[in-house]
Motif scaffolding. Structure first.
Motif: not given
Lengths: 358, 291
Positions: A88-100, A229-237, A239-240
């Motif tokens: 969720a924070y990856f999405v927030l941080i990059l969104a703050l930098h203008g990335i969709s 893999v589980a970290g990546a999957g939960c990260g995607a969830a 972000a969603l």
């Protein structure tokens, strides 16, 4: 680096090891139809319904990852909310930098997979119960660290920018498709991983870790791979989750409730089967929707059911289905057959396999 | 002066954390059960104490006499039913079941008693009072009492395990269950006794924390369980005195963190925990080093 240092095992003379092909073709076709129908949902149902389905996608993705950890690698993590929050924070941080935010989804997943590497190094030497609480402490620590940065909302969090330009209908539809994509990729990844070498190694570890080690299975590497893999999957969830909620709040995204939900869904559906989390998610959604107005009751009931299932019906709901109908939607195991015997899809393995902790 | 104060306060809170941790340590040592519901059960004990005090108006200290045996009984019953049932299946199932219990208890408390935090009001001057050392160091009597209780509990456990008949049984079963069974010990009953002991300390910890600070449904996991675990890991698995040392190190780390920045109290404790995990995974006092 290969997962197995050397392969010495061969089937005995007169037997051959096979996987039922017919079954796979049918389920492959059925899965494709289901995905296509689901993809058309935003055109045919109300946006309220797609919002609920997105929630189911999030839970299903998380549960599949937790199933991979606990059901196949014997790693009971109670700290998967660390990756949900980080996603969720990856999405927030990059969104703050203008990335969709939608473009960030895969980045968040990969980022969480990368973060999982040092975290694995921290917790890998702990076993079973201590591993469980250590991951929990890690998740709490990561949350406390993130709360220190006031530029990303500090302890209170902040709304997710970058999606204001979309009309509500379009936003719901995009979120839905993103959710569908994440879920399909997650399930496909789990299926392919378990069908391949990793699945074999994990099954070997589960049945007898010492024997697996001595026949050359790289146990540590297999577990590391599962954790990443589980970290990546939960990260995607996660972000969603950020995209569907349109805000990121540390207390909410790093809540242990996420791990509780993934665990309960997996246990109820059937630990150690790919079908289990799917069935469990259906049960979860029904309970959650019917008890929506009674606050935490759905979680209490889910927890009680999960305890009962863990004690009395270890293989979960899917285990019951499997016992009576002998079907596997996602066959990852192998059958041992005599030469000349025709492959039959409707055969069960000789004995339900025991769950062994790591 | 602030630093000296922080260290003294840290050492004293360490006693409280050791009290949190000894039940967790005992259950792991004897039954190899990591009870993820540990903290939530402590909160339950605290809530029961509050209920008993409000209903019967008995003095606070008497509530210990009711709640501790009650929790010990609950421990015996839980061990003989759910936990033993899970243990008979596998360690994995034990974890899943205790995690389930934890979530159910926490949300049950949330549902019935709301998210409000509540304290165990003692009304005793001994508890709310404090004495001063030098000019700036103020030490609450309560923390000193809790530290003393923790030491007494640890000493008592040590004495019980090494000297009493049941203690010997518990150690025998923990060392080699089959051999103990051959010698006539009913390991299920012995496990029940160990769980009763552990739950008794859990009750003490819950009530003590309720007097020292405030209890809310989430206290059980985000404070009691995680701090208890950190204390156990810092001190070294399976060593009761290591648990006290771990609690003290955790307490001091938190107080020093709070001294640097008031919001970093908890984080500082966890960072020390992670550092120990990396640099000395066997804990500060490891069992192997002792023997």
């Amino acid at each position: 680096m290969s997962l197995v240092s050397e392969t010495t095992a061969r089937p005995a003379a007169g037997f051959r090891v096979a996987r039922s092909r017919r079954n796979v073709a049918w389920t492959g076709a059925a899965a494709l139809i289901v995905v296509v129908v689901l993809a058309f949902f935003p055109y045919i149902v109300y946006s309220g319904t797609t919002t609920i389905v997105v929630q189911a996608f999030i839970v299903l993705t998380m549960a599949s990852m937790w199933n991979l950890l606990a059901g196949y690698a014997g790693l009971v993590s109670v700290g998967q909310q660390a990756f949900v929050g980080l996603g969720a924070y990856f999405v927030l941080i990059l969104a703050l930098h203008g990335i969709s935010p939608f473009a960030v989804l895969p980045v968040a997943a990969i980022g969480c997979g990368v973060v999982a590497l040092p975290l694995w190094w921290l917790v890998s030497r702990l076993r079973s119960g201590y591993f469980a609480i250590a991951t929990w402490v890690l998740a709490a620590t990561i949350m406390l660290i993130i709360e220190k940065f006031s530029s990303i909302g500090g302890g209170t969090g902040m709304p997710l920018p970058g999606l204001a330009g979309l009309s509500p209908a379009l936003l719901t539809a995009y979120t839905y498709w993103a959710g569908l994509a994440v879920t399909v990729v997650a399930l496909a990844a789990v299926y392919l991983l378990l069908r391949g070498r990793l699945g074999l190694v994990l099954t070997a570890i589960r049945d007898d870790e010492v024997a697996a080690r001595s026949s050359g299975a790289r146990v540590g590497l297999a577990r590391l791979l599962v954790f990443v893999v589980a970290g990546a999957g939960c990260g995607a969830a996660g972000a969603l989750l950020a995209i569907s909620q349109l805000q990121v709040q540390p207390g909410a995204v790093f809540s242990v409730q996420w791990t509780a939900e993934m665990a309960f869904v997996t246990i109820i559906g059937g630990l150690g089967t790919i079908e289990g989390p799917i069935l469990g998610t259906a049960v979860y959604m029904v309970l959650q929707q019917t008890l929506a107005s009674y606050n935490a009751w759905y979680l209490i009931i889910l927890g009680l059911v999960a305890i009962a299932v863990a004690l009395f019906a270890r293989r979960g709901l899917w285990g019951l289905v499997d016992e009576h109908l002998h079907v596997r939607l996602f066959p990852v195991g192998y059958w041992l057959r005599r030469d000349g015997e025709r492959p039959r899809g409707l055969r069960r393995p000789a004995k339900p396999r025991e769950q062994r902790p790591g | 002066m602030g630093w000296v104060n922080a260290i003294i306060q840290g050492v004293l809170t360490g006693g409280l954390y050791a009290l949190f941790a000894c039940g967790l340590s005992l259950m792991f040592g004897v039954m190899k059960v990591v009870n993820l519901a540990h903290g939530d059960l402590a909160v339950v004990a605290g809530y029961v104490a509050i209920g008993v005090i409000t209903v019967t108006h008995i003095p606070v200290l008497w509530s210990f006499l009711i709640v501790v045996p009650l929790m010990a009984l609950l421990g015996y019953v839980l061990q003989r039913t759910i936990i033993q049932g899970a243990l008979d299946r596998s360690v994995l199932i034990t974890l899943l079941v205790t995690f389930g219990l934890s979530v159910v208890i926490e949300n049950g408390l949330l549902q019935f008693f709301s998210a409000n935090s509540r304290a165990i009001g003692t009304g005793l001057s001994l508890v709310s009072g404090s004495f001063t050392l030098g000019s700036q160091i103020q030490i609450g009597y309560l923390l000193v009492v809790i530290f003393a209780v923790a030491v007494v509990v640890l000493l008592g456990l040590q004495y019980f395990l090494s000297r009493s008949r049941y203690g010997r049984l518990i150690r025998a079963v923990a060392d080699d269950r089959e051999a103990a069974q051959l010698a006539g010990a009913d390991y299920r009953h012995v496990f029940g006794i160990a769980a009763a002991l552990a739950f008794g300390t859990v009750a003490l910890a819950g009530i003590a924390y309720g007097m020292y600070s405030q209890l809310s449904p989430t206290t059980g996991t985000d404070t009691i369980l995680l701090f208890a675990f950190a204390a156990v890991v810092i001190g070294g698995l399976g060593s009761l005195w290591g648990t006290l040392l771990g609690g003290v190190v955790l307490g001091v780390a938190q107080q020093i963190g709070a001294q640097i920045n008031i919001s970093d109290e908890v984080l500082a404790g966890y960072i020390v925990f992670l550092a120990v995990l990396v640099l000395r995974p066997q804990g500060l006092i490891s069992r192997r080093a002792q023997s």
